[in-house]
Design a protein around this motif. Structure first.
Motif, PDB file in Angstrom:
ATOM      1  N   LEU A 196       0.819  -1.202   0.000  1.00 50.77           N
ATOM      2  CA  LEU A 196       0.000   0.000   0.000  1.00 50.77           C
ATOM      3  C   LEU A 196       0.859   1.259   0.000  1.00 50.77           C
ATOM      4  N   ARG A 197       1.943   1.237   0.782  1.00 51.26           N
ATOM      5  CA  ARG A 197       2.825   2.406   0.828  1.00 51.26           C
ATOM      6  C   ARG A 197       3.493   2.669  -0.514  1.00 51.26           C
ATOM      7  N   ALA A 198       3.652   1.622  -1.306  1.00 48.09           N
ATOM      8  CA  ALA A 198       4.315   1.773  -2.607  1.00 48.09           C
ATOM      9  C   ALA A 198       3.377   2.263  -3.690  1.00 48.09           C
ATOM     10  N   MET A 199       2.071   2.196  -3.429  1.00 48.65           N
ATOM     11  CA  MET A 199       1.121   2.645  -4.450  1.00 48.65           C
ATOM     12  C   MET A 199       1.193   4.154  -4.619  1.00 48.65           C
ATOM     13  N   PRO A 200       1.000   4.655  -5.836  1.00 49.37           N
ATOM     14  CA  PRO A 200       1.114   6.096  -6.078  1.00 49.37           C
ATOM     15  C   PRO A 200       0.005   6.886  -5.396  1.00 49.37           C
ATOM     16  N   ALA A 201       0.351   8.070  -4.899  1.00 51.59           N
ATOM     17  CA  ALA A 201      -0.625   8.958  -4.276  1.00 51.59           C
ATOM     18  C   ALA A 201      -1.279   9.872  -5.295  1.00 51.59           C
ATOM     19  N   ASP A 202      -0.825   9.813  -6.541  1.00 52.62           N
ATOM     20  CA  ASP A 202      -1.452  10.567  -7.613  1.00 52.62           C
ATOM     21  C   ASP A 202      -2.609   9.751  -8.181  1.00 52.62           C
ATOM     22  N   PRO A 203      -3.818  10.293  -8.238  1.00 51.81           N
ATOM     23  CA  PRO A 203      -4.976   9.497  -8.675  1.00 51.81           C
ATOM     24  C   PRO A 203      -4.855   8.965 -10.098  1.00 51.81           C
ATOM     25  N   ASP A 204      -4.258   9.744 -11.017  1.00 54.27           N
ATOM     26  CA  ASP A 204      -4.104   9.266 -12.392  1.00 54.27           C
ATOM     27  C   ASP A 204      -3.125   8.102 -12.463  1.00 54.27           C
ATOM     28  N   ALA A 205      -2.028   8.213 -11.720  1.00 51.68           N
ATOM     29  CA  ALA A 205      -1.051   7.119 -11.690  1.00 51.68           C
ATOM     30  C   ALA A 205      -1.645   5.886 -11.021  1.00 51.68           C
ATOM     31  N   LEU A 206      -2.453   6.095  -9.972  1.00 47.82           N
ATOM     32  CA  LEU A 206      -3.103   4.976  -9.291  1.00 47.82           C
ATOM     33  C   LEU A 206      -4.066   4.267 -10.231  1.00 47.82           C
ATOM     34  N   LEU A 207      -4.864   5.037 -10.967  1.00 47.18           N
ATOM     35  CA  LEU A 207      -5.779   4.428 -11.937  1.00 47.18           C
ATOM     36  C   LEU A 207      -5.015   3.678 -13.020  1.00 47.18           C
ATOM     37  N   ALA A 208      -3.903   4.247 -13.493  1.00 46.77           N
ATOM     38  CA  ALA A 208      -3.114   3.582 -14.531  1.00 46.77           C
ATOM     39  C   ALA A 208      -2.593   2.238 -14.030  1.00 46.77           C
ATOM     40  N   GLN A 209      -2.127   2.198 -12.788  1.00 48.84           N
ATOM     41  CA  GLN A 209      -1.611   0.946 -12.231  1.00 48.84           C
ATOM     42  C   GLN A 209      -2.710  -0.098 -12.095  1.00 48.84           C
ATOM     43  N   ILE A 210      -3.865   0.314 -11.561  1.00 43.35           N
ATOM     44  CA  ILE A 210      -4.966  -0.629 -11.360  1.00 43.35           C
ATOM     45  C   ILE A 210      -5.527  -1.113 -12.687  1.00 43.35           C
ATOM     46  N   GLN A 211      -5.712  -0.216 -13.632  1.00 41.85           N
ATOM     47  CA  GLN A 211      -6.256  -0.613 -14.926  1.00 41.85           C
ATOM     48  C   GLN A 211      -5.293  -1.518 -15.686  1.00 41.85           C
ATOM     49  N   HIS A 212      -4.009  -1.330 -15.464  1.00 40.19           N
ATOM     50  CA  HIS A 212      -3.026  -2.244 -16.071  1.00 40.19           C
ATOM     51  C   HIS A 212      -3.234  -3.661 -15.519  1.00 40.19           C
ATOM     52  N   LYS A 213      -3.490  -3.757 -14.213  1.00 38.72           N
ATOM     53  CA  LYS A 213      -3.745  -5.069 -13.614  1.00 38.72           C
ATOM     54  C   LYS A 213      -5.059  -5.647 -14.127  1.00 38.72           C
ATOM     55  N   VAL A 214      -6.080  -4.803 -14.260  1.00 36.63           N
ATOM     56  CA  VAL A 214      -7.371  -5.273 -14.782  1.00 36.63           C
ATOM     57  C   VAL A 214      -7.202  -5.823 -16.193  1.00 36.63           C
ATOM     58  N   ASP A 215      -6.435  -5.109 -17.028  1.00 32.58           N
ATOM     59  CA  ASP A 215      -6.265  -5.511 -18.424  1.00 32.58           C
ATOM     60  C   ASP A 215      -5.399  -6.758 -18.583  1.00 32.58           C
TER      61      ASP A 215
END
Length: 377
Positions: A196-215
């Motif tokens: 959790l600490r490594a996840m980005p605090a920027d919402p756009d970067a967070l969405l990019a990371q999660i959507q990459h996992k979804v895809d």
């Protein structure tokens, strides 16, 4: 255009390529930060421990994530309305959906600005994470039925787990000893905290990371199971992953909580609802998204003042035979036998869904970091 040509065109679409590259960069940056934090926690666990040490506030550390570029999405509000009788056309007002979305963005940005000011707490390896959970179910127009509360204590290093289910009287504390080295891919609380600490605090970067996992993970698995997949499903899974971040049983960094709220506002179809009742009977702000295909409204419930996480709620919005909603089971974000919450894909076949209006809710009644199992503060 033939289906083959359409597929080839999609693969060569520069925007798709850019989105995939941004997702990969976010994932790489996340893994580097996570591995550094795990190394720090491991070193701390090996250091001598003094009995008088208490919960230690985490120093704020700003991780910069450089992205190759971002894709801007514009909402078209330039519709033209023509009056009867040949008058000069005049611009129409903003669509209702755009007005609602602006209200959602404003509400969640306000929530994010409140929670990001909080002070983070990082438990020590020998400390315990205490969680009290209450489940409730209600049918259409019926009063909610609450289940006996479940209390759990999990050592931060993942070596011991204790639970107290108030089903029998008197209630007793049951312990389980765990060897993290033999748990395969399971994640300990300390490792999940590093995630959790490594996840980005920027919402756009967070969405990019999660959507990459979804895809790359969720979509191939669902397609392999024979489930249909559309952009709507992609948004559903993205919202579920954001929910899982808040629903974890380790302390979520406040800047990440704020990023989750701001990222949720960027997902199409996300709406807020005031005065929603959770499984404890508390009134809160619900942040939710309806999956029309499966007939479910999934909601995160937040305290209306502090915007802290209170729990989740799922409402059946329409009857869809032979579909079971995606369920959450016990296990950390990495999966496995450790207590916590993780996402599981729906089975390929399931019994008919519950009647319209049925509500299933889960409330976090209490949460604390303690020095021993059995303590509640």
């Amino acid at each position: 255009m033939t289906p083959q040509h359409a597929k080839a065109g999609a693969e060569m679409d520069p925007s798709n390529t850019l989105a995939a590259e941004v997702g990969r960069m976010a994932e790489d940056a996340y893994r580097r930060r996570r591995n550094a934090d795990i190394a720090h926690i491991t070193a701390e666990a090996r250091a001598p421990r003094h009995s008088d040490r208490k919960v230690t506030p985490v120093r704020h550390r700003r991780a910069l994530l450089l992205l190759a570029g971002t894709a801007a999405v514009a909402i078209g509000l330039g519709a033209t309305a023509y009056a009867v009788g040949g008058r000069t056309p005049r611009p129409a007002g903003p669509p209702q959906a755009a007005i609602e979305n602006a209200a959602v963005v404003q509400e969640l940005n306000r929530a994010a600005s409140v929670v990001e000011k909080g002070h983070d707490v990082r438990p020590l390896p020998h400390q315990w994470l205490y969680v009290k959970t209450v489940f409730a179910d209600s049918g259409p127009g019926t009063k909610a039925v609450r289940q006996p509360p479940l209390e759990t204590w999990t050592r931060f290093d993942g070596r011991r787990f204790a639970s107290m289910a108030h089903v029998l009287s008197p209630s007793r504390l049951n312990f389980i000893t765990i060897d993290p080295s033999k748990e395969g891919d399971d994640r300990t609380p300390a490792q999940e905290y590093a995630d959790l600490r490594a996840m980005p605090a920027d919402p756009d970067a967070l969405l990019a990371q999660i959507q990459h996992k979804v895809d790359t993970v969720d979509r191939p698995r669902e397609v392999k199971l024979g489930a249909p997949w559309t952009d709507e499903d992609r948004d559903d899974w993205t919202f579920r992953h954001l929910t899982a971040i808040l629903d974890t049983e380790v302390p979520v960094p406040h800047r990440l909580q704020a990023a989750v709220y701001r990222a949720a506002a960027k997902i199409p179809g996300v709406r807020t609802e005031q005065n929603v009742v959770d499984a404890m009977g508390r009134h809160g702000l619900a942040v939710g998204r309806e999956s029309v295909r499966v007939g479910l409204l999934s909601q995160i419930i937040l305290d209306p003042h502090s915007y802290r996480y209170l729990g989740t709620r799922t409402v059946v919005t329409r009857t869809v035979p032979w579909v079971r909603p995606t369920r959450s089971v016990r296990g950390y974000v990495g999966g496995g036998k450790h207590p916590g919450t993780r996402l599981m894909p729906p089975p390929s076949s399931a019994p008919p869904s519950d009647p319209v209006g049925n509500v299933q809710s889960k409330a976090r009644a209490a949460y604390a970091v303690t020095d021993q199992a059995g303590r509640r503060s």
